[in-house]
Design a protein around this motif. Structure first.
Motif, mmCIF file in Angstrom:
data_model
loop_
_atom_site.group_PDB
_atom_site.id
_atom_site.type_symbol
_atom_site.label_atom_id
_atom_site.label_comp_id
_atom_site.label_asym_id
_atom_site.label_seq_id
_atom_site.Cartn_x
_atom_site.Cartn_y
_atom_site.Cartn_z
ATOM 1 N N ILE A 50 9.286 -1.673 -0.682
ATOM 2 C CA ILE A 50 8.342 -0.805 -1.386
ATOM 3 C C ILE A 50 8.122 0.494 -0.618
ATOM 4 N N PHE A 51 8.043 0.410 0.703
ATOM 5 C CA PHE A 51 7.855 1.598 1.531
ATOM 6 C C PHE A 51 9.011 2.580 1.358
ATOM 7 N N TRP A 52 10.242 2.098 1.509
ATOM 8 C CA TRP A 52 11.396 2.988 1.411
ATOM 9 C C TRP A 52 11.616 3.473 -0.011
ATOM 10 N N ALA A 53 11.374 2.620 -0.996
ATOM 11 C CA ALA A 53 11.553 3.043 -2.384
ATOM 12 C C ALA A 53 10.570 4.144 -2.757
ATOM 13 N N GLY A 61 3.966 9.843 -3.909
ATOM 14 C CA GLY A 61 4.908 8.862 -3.390
ATOM 15 C C GLY A 61 4.784 8.692 -1.892
ATOM 16 N N ALA A 62 4.573 9.785 -1.187
ATOM 17 C CA ALA A 62 4.406 9.708 0.259
ATOM 18 C C ALA A 62 3.111 8.996 0.625
ATOM 19 N N GLY A 63 2.062 9.233 -0.133
ATOM 20 C CA GLY A 63 0.803 8.536 0.121
ATOM 21 C C GLY A 63 0.924 7.049 -0.120
ATOM 22 N N PHE A 64 1.658 6.683 -1.151
ATOM 23 C CA PHE A 64 1.908 5.271 -1.431
ATOM 24 C C PHE A 64 2.714 4.637 -0.301
ATOM 25 N N ALA A 65 3.692 5.378 0.239
ATOM 26 C CA ALA A 65 4.497 4.879 1.357
ATOM 27 C C ALA A 65 3.646 4.723 2.613
ATOM 28 N N VAL A 66 2.735 5.657 2.840
ATOM 29 C CA VAL A 66 1.880 5.587 4.026
ATOM 30 C C VAL A 66 0.969 4.366 3.972
#
Length: 141
Positions: free
Chosen positions: A41-44, A72-77
């Protein structure tokens, strides 16, 4: 599998007893099961936001809206922080099970530093290439 993972958490700071090979590998499998979806999920989300912005820019020929990238970057963080908290939570129990497994295999507990030393050296910018080359044989050992 669940008994080994329960033993991992109940004996989280027990550096004196012994652990079987199956106890160690069931715990490793549980860690992979827990962290693999979080990494995916992080990389996607990280790459998905970057690629969507690049596609918009190349398709329409104008500056893309940065809100999609930031979302998307906030979701990855968020998932990066979840992984960080999980790894901090398993730090001491992982060291304990490695020490117990080393003791069970007949080695001294100080062999734990073969894995920890290169892992810390990977974070140093100048030594990271050398540390990666040293870390692989140390992890195998």
């Amino acid at each position: 599998m669940f008994a080994a993972y329960k033993k991992f958490w109940t004996h989280y700071a027990d550096f004196s007893s012994r652990s079987s090979r199956s106890d160690y590998w069931w715990v490793v499998l549980c860690h992979v099961i827990v962290t693999a979806p979080l990494f995916i999920i992080f990389w996607a989300s990280a790459f998905g936001s970057i690629l969507s912005a690049a596609v918009q820019d190349s398709t329409y020929g104008y500056e893309s809206d940065p809100s999609a990238i930031l979302a998307g970057a906030g979701f990855a963080v968020i998932f990066w922080f979840i992984l960080l908290i999980y790894y901090l939570a398993i730090l001491v129990p992982s060291m304990a099970i490695i020490v117990r497994r080393l003791r069970d295999a007949g080695y001294h507990w100080a062999f734990l530093f073969l894995a920890i030393g290169p892992s810390i050296a990977i974070l140093i910018p100048v030594l990271n290439i050398i540390a990666v080359l040293v870390a692989l044989p140390c992890f195998i050992a």
